[in-house]
Motif scaffolding. Structure first.
Motif, PDB file in Angstrom:
ATOM      1  N   SER A   1      63.013  78.130  72.832  1.00  0.00           N
ATOM      2  CA  SER A   1      62.803  77.555  74.171  1.00  0.00           C
ATOM      3  C   SER A   1      62.543  78.650  75.195  1.00  0.00           C
ATOM      4  CB  SER A   1      64.018  76.734  74.601  1.00  0.00           C
ATOM      5  OG  SER A   1      64.163  75.611  73.794  1.00  0.00           O
ATOM      6  N   ASP A   2      63.338  79.718  75.139  1.00  0.00           N
ATOM      7  CA  ASP A   2      63.143  80.849  76.050  1.00  0.00           C
ATOM      8  C   ASP A   2      61.744  81.434  75.875  1.00  0.00           C
ATOM      9  OD1 ASP A   2      65.791  80.485  76.774  1.00  0.00           O
ATOM     10  OD2 ASP A   2      66.533  82.258  75.693  1.00  0.00           O
ATOM     11  N   ALA A   3      61.331  81.594  74.628  1.00  0.00           N
ATOM     12  CA  ALA A   3      60.009  82.160  74.337  1.00  0.00           C
ATOM     13  C   ALA A   3      58.906  81.243  74.867  1.00  0.00           C
ATOM     14  CB  ALA A   3      59.851  82.385  72.837  1.00  0.00           C
ATOM     15  N   CYS A   4      59.091  79.944  74.703  1.00  0.00           N
ATOM     16  CA  CYS A   4      58.086  78.991  75.206  1.00  0.00           C
ATOM     17  C   CYS A   4      57.942  79.098  76.718  1.00  0.00           C
ATOM     18  CB  CYS A   4      58.453  77.568  74.802  1.00  0.00           C
ATOM     19  SG  CYS A   4      58.158  77.229  73.062  1.00  0.00           S
ATOM     20  N   LEU A   5      59.055  79.254  77.396  1.00  0.00           N
ATOM     21  CA  LEU A   5      58.985  79.417  78.852  1.00  0.00           C
ATOM     22  C   LEU A   5      58.231  80.694  79.221  1.00  0.00           C
ATOM     23  CD1 LEU A   5      62.588  78.265  79.806  1.00  0.00           C
ATOM     24  CD2 LEU A   5      60.447  77.027  80.163  1.00  0.00           C
ATOM     25  N   MET A   6      58.457  81.770  78.445  1.00  0.00           N
ATOM     26  CA  MET A   6      57.729  83.017  78.683  1.00  0.00           C
ATOM     27  C   MET A   6      56.234  82.815  78.419  1.00  0.00           C
ATOM     28  SD  MET A   6      59.997  86.046  77.012  1.00  0.00           S
ATOM     29  CE  MET A   6      61.626  85.598  76.509  1.00  0.00           C
TER      30      MET A   6
ATOM     31  N   ILE B   1      52.680  85.521  69.882  1.00  0.00           N
ATOM     32  CA  ILE B   1      53.769  84.542  69.833  1.00  0.00           C
ATOM     33  C   ILE B   1      54.961  85.113  69.073  1.00  0.00           C
ATOM     34  CG2 ILE B   1      54.459  82.304  68.885  1.00  0.00           C
ATOM     35  CD1 ILE B   1      51.584  81.338  69.573  1.00  0.00           C
ATOM     36  N   ILE B   2      54.711  85.743  67.941  1.00  0.00           N
ATOM     37  CA  ILE B   2      55.803  86.322  67.141  1.00  0.00           C
ATOM     38  C   ILE B   2      56.558  87.367  67.954  1.00  0.00           C
ATOM     39  CG2 ILE B   2      56.300  87.847  65.178  1.00  0.00           C
ATOM     40  CD1 ILE B   2      54.136  86.308  63.637  1.00  0.00           C
ATOM     41  N   ILE B   3      55.828  88.229  68.627  1.00  0.00           N
ATOM     42  CA  ILE B   3      56.469  89.281  69.424  1.00  0.00           C
ATOM     43  C   ILE B   3      57.264  88.672  70.571  1.00  0.00           C
ATOM     44  CG2 ILE B   3      55.993  91.200  71.009  1.00  0.00           C
ATOM     45  CD1 ILE B   3      53.663  91.938  69.056  1.00  0.00           C
ATOM     46  N   THR B   4      56.722  87.649  71.209  1.00  0.00           N
ATOM     47  CA  THR B   4      57.433  86.988  72.311  1.00  0.00           C
ATOM     48  C   THR B   4      58.728  86.355  71.814  1.00  0.00           C
ATOM     49  OG1 THR B   4      55.337  86.563  73.439  1.00  0.00           O
ATOM     50  CG2 THR B   4      57.245  85.266  74.145  1.00  0.00           C
ATOM     51  N   VAL B   5      58.673  85.687  70.680  1.00  0.00           N
ATOM     52  CA  VAL B   5      59.884  85.070  70.115  1.00  0.00           C
ATOM     53  C   VAL B   5      60.891  86.151  69.726  1.00  0.00           C
ATOM     54  CG1 VAL B   5      60.798  83.729  68.176  1.00  0.00           C
ATOM     55  CG2 VAL B   5      58.721  82.985  69.334  1.00  0.00           C
ATOM     56  N   GLU B   6      60.397  87.238  69.163  1.00  0.00           N
ATOM     57  CA  GLU B   6      61.292  88.338  68.786  1.00  0.00           C
ATOM     58  C   GLU B   6      61.997  88.892  70.029  1.00  0.00           C
ATOM     59  OE1 GLU B   6      59.703  92.240  67.421  1.00  0.00           O
ATOM     60  OE2 GLU B   6      60.787  91.694  65.595  1.00  0.00           O
TER      61      GLU B   6
END
Length: 174
Positions: A50-55, A75-80
């Protein structure tokens, strides 16, 4: 997750909403798996996604311009990053009850060296490693993504591993 859908509906453009919803549908499982590898907790992993999606929502114009390979990597880096931020917050909360032992410290250092070595690989090599280990795709699925025969994937991965070993050896020598 309710907050995620609420935020999606606040997006000004219907086109942006549709684009982001499709992006979420396409990458939801991959994002969750990545978060789970970092956090090792399902609830925290869902929150990290959820945090990554907001970013990612804040960068929707950038996302639209990326190729499939670059978008997946972004996307992978953002989620990481979202997962690591969540892990840091959890550690701050538990700082008095959580201690890092010598083995854990060595493993983190080894992971950092490996990350730096992977960054020195070509974008295609990074993408193939990501598909194999982050997304856990089969050789056949990887072959379809990059447009080669499935029997060639083993050789490509072997050459990538050898190059990665050479890079790691060079890093250790310096």
């Amino acid at each position: 997750m309710l907050a995620f859908y609420t935020v999606v509906w606040t997006m000004h453009s219907e086109d942006d909403r549709a684009f982001f919803q499709q992006l979420y549908i396409d990458y939801e499982l991959m994002m969750f798996k990545k978060a789970l590898t970092v956090l090792r907790n399902e609830e925290e992993s869902l929150d990290a996604v959820s945090d990554a999606c907001l970013m990612l929502m804040k960068r929707i114009s950038t996302l639209r311009q990326l190729s499939d390979m670059s978008l997946r990597r972004y996307i992978i880096i953002t989620v990481e990053h979202a997962s690591i931020n969540r892990l840091r917050r959890m550690k701050r909360i538990n700082q008095y009850s959580f201690t890092v032992d010598e083995e854990c410290t060595q493993e983190l250092a080894a992971n950092e060296r490996l990350k730096k070595a992977i960054q020195k690989l070509s974008e295609k090599e990074q993408w193939i490693l990501s598909m194999r280990f982050d997304e856990e795709l089969t050789y056949k699925q990887i072959a379809q993504q990059i447009g080669v025969k499935p029997q060639n994937i083993g050789g490509i991965l072997e050459r990538t591993y050898k190059r990665l070993r050479r890079i790691l050896e060079e890093v250790e020598l310096n």
